[in-house]
Enzyme design. Sequence first.
Site, PDB file in Angstrom:
ATOM      1  N   LYS A  17       0.735  -0.749   0.215  1.00 51.41           N
ATOM      2  CA  LYS A  17       0.157   0.550   0.103  1.00 51.41           C
ATOM      3  C   LYS A  17       0.680   1.094   0.465  1.00 51.41           C
ATOM      4  O   LYS A  17       0.487   2.087  -0.660  1.00 51.41           O
ATOM      5  CB  LYS A  17      -1.069  -0.232   1.148  1.00 51.41           C
ATOM      6  CG  LYS A  17      -1.681  -0.914   1.427  1.00 51.41           C
ATOM      7  CD  LYS A  17      -2.577  -0.633   2.733  1.00 51.41           C
ATOM      8  CE  LYS A  17      -2.389  -0.785   3.771  1.00 51.41           C
ATOM      9  NZ  LYS A  17      -1.387  -1.613   4.698  1.00 51.41           N
ATOM     10  N   ARG A  92     -10.041   1.958   7.790  1.00 51.89           N
ATOM     11  CA  ARG A  92     -10.225   0.544   8.382  1.00 51.89           C
ATOM     12  C   ARG A  92     -10.583  -0.004   9.212  1.00 51.89           C
ATOM     13  O   ARG A  92     -10.742  -1.891   9.219  1.00 51.89           O
ATOM     14  CB  ARG A  92      -9.032   0.927   9.560  1.00 51.89           C
ATOM     15  CG  ARG A  92      -7.313   0.345   9.772  1.00 51.89           C
ATOM     16  CD  ARG A  92      -6.237  -0.249   8.482  1.00 51.89           C
ATOM     17  NE  ARG A  92      -5.575  -0.309   9.864  1.00 51.89           N
ATOM     18  CZ  ARG A  92      -4.449   0.095   9.262  1.00 51.89           C
ATOM     19  NH1 ARG A  92      -3.986   1.560   8.636  1.00 51.89           N
ATOM     20  NH2 ARG A  92      -3.231  -0.399   9.661  1.00 51.89           N
ATOM     21  N   ARG A 129      10.406  -7.170   6.757  1.00 50.37           N
ATOM     22  CA  ARG A 129      10.781  -5.630   6.109  1.00 50.37           C
ATOM     23  C   ARG A 129      11.454  -5.133   7.010  1.00 50.37           C
ATOM     24  O   ARG A 129      11.633  -5.201   8.570  1.00 50.37           O
ATOM     25  CB  ARG A 129       9.542  -5.392   6.459  1.00 50.37           C
ATOM     26  CG  ARG A 129       9.163  -3.876   6.215  1.00 50.37           C
ATOM     27  CD  ARG A 129       8.007  -3.250   5.765  1.00 50.37           C
ATOM     28  NE  ARG A 129       7.278  -3.222   6.491  1.00 50.37           N
ATOM     29  CZ  ARG A 129       5.962  -2.570   6.723  1.00 50.37           C
ATOM     30  NH1 ARG A 129       4.612  -2.383   5.642  1.00 50.37           N
ATOM     31  NH2 ARG A 129       5.070  -2.869   7.722  1.00 50.37           N
ATOM     32  N   ARG A 161      10.252  -2.251  12.160  1.00 46.57           N
ATOM     33  CA  ARG A 161       9.069  -1.129  12.339  1.00 46.57           C
ATOM     34  C   ARG A 161       8.949  -2.445  14.384  1.00 46.57           C
ATOM     35  O   ARG A 161       8.100  -3.143  14.035  1.00 46.57           O
ATOM     36  CB  ARG A 161       8.390  -1.858  11.984  1.00 46.57           C
ATOM     37  CG  ARG A 161       7.881  -0.200  11.323  1.00 46.57           C
ATOM     38  CD  ARG A 161       6.816  -0.019  10.013  1.00 46.57           C
ATOM     39  NE  ARG A 161       5.269  -0.688  10.487  1.00 46.57           N
ATOM     40  CZ  ARG A 161       4.893  -0.384   9.889  1.00 46.57           C
ATOM     41  NH1 ARG A 161       4.460  -0.202   8.658  1.00 46.57           N
ATOM     42  NH2 ARG A 161       3.330  -0.419  10.592  1.00 46.57           N
ATOM     43  N   ARG A 172      -2.179  -8.265  13.665  1.00 45.16           N
ATOM     44  CA  ARG A 172      -2.878  -6.806  12.964  1.00 45.16           C
ATOM     45  C   ARG A 172      -3.377  -7.888  11.094  1.00 45.16           C
ATOM     46  O   ARG A 172      -4.657  -7.304  11.389  1.00 45.16           O
ATOM     47  CB  ARG A 172      -1.501  -6.476  12.152  1.00 45.16           C
ATOM     48  CG  ARG A 172      -0.882  -5.534  13.177  1.00 45.16           C
ATOM     49  CD  ARG A 172       0.341  -4.770  13.093  1.00 45.16           C
ATOM     50  NE  ARG A 172       0.943  -4.427  11.679  1.00 45.16           N
ATOM     51  CZ  ARG A 172       2.113  -4.523  11.611  1.00 45.16           C
ATOM     52  NH1 ARG A 172       3.275  -4.505  11.795  1.00 45.16           N
ATOM     53  NH2 ARG A 172       1.921  -3.347  10.133  1.00 45.16           N
TER      54      ARG A 172
END
Length: 219
Positions: A17, A92, A129, A161, A172
């Site tokens: 995204k 969301r 990531r 992160r 999540r």
Amino acid sequence: MSGQLNLVVLGKQGAGKGTQSQLLCERYGLAHISTGDILRAAVQAGTTLGNEVKSVLDAGQLVSDNLVNKLVEDRFKEPDAVKGAVLDGFPRNTGQAQALGRLLGEGGIRLCIYIDLANELVIQRLSSRRVCQECGMTYKDTDPAAISGTCEVCGGDVVQRSDDTPDVIAKRLETFERDTFPLLSFYESRDLLVKVNGDQPVETVSAAIDELLHSRGLV
Ligand code: AMP
């Protein structure tokens, strides 16, 4: 508002995204409105807002609708949003989609692009990531910038992160299935939903999105 090009980019974490939103903004001169980036920047800066939401972000849960709705409303008032915006990570849930509808009015959202990616691939991508804390550039853990910890674009610190850890990723994904997935029907019933396969190179996904925008006469 109807002269603006406002796009919603939906997808699980790691579907691409952020990258695709960035590309769309550069190509069409739109504002990139990423609620996740705004919230993370607040946490990093240690503002009142940041301190309020840190534990929620770290747990992979959603912060309150009122709070993010207000952030988005304020962000739309900034000058770079004059031609429109790409909404990344917002809405969301259905409540946020309704609030966005009220903010922009009838026809305010021109298209919702869903970047589809299977859960196994999300887990694989997020675990490896790494992100620049300054400019948000993303890397894989094996990239030289991730290994050295220094961003190739801006020299900022490249880190993992705090919510890209296995237990928070699982949380999540659960939150996505429960709260965000219903948005696909929300936008589909308004004939605003298009889907793109996220398991392809960045340029291929980007070209597919561009083609959809052209075919709908939006660009
Ligand atoms: P993201 O970078 O989009 O994955 O967002 C990171 C975290 O910020 C999420 O796990 C949530 O805790 C919070 N967040 C971002 N956008 C929203 C939103 N629209 N509503 C509620 N919480 C959000």
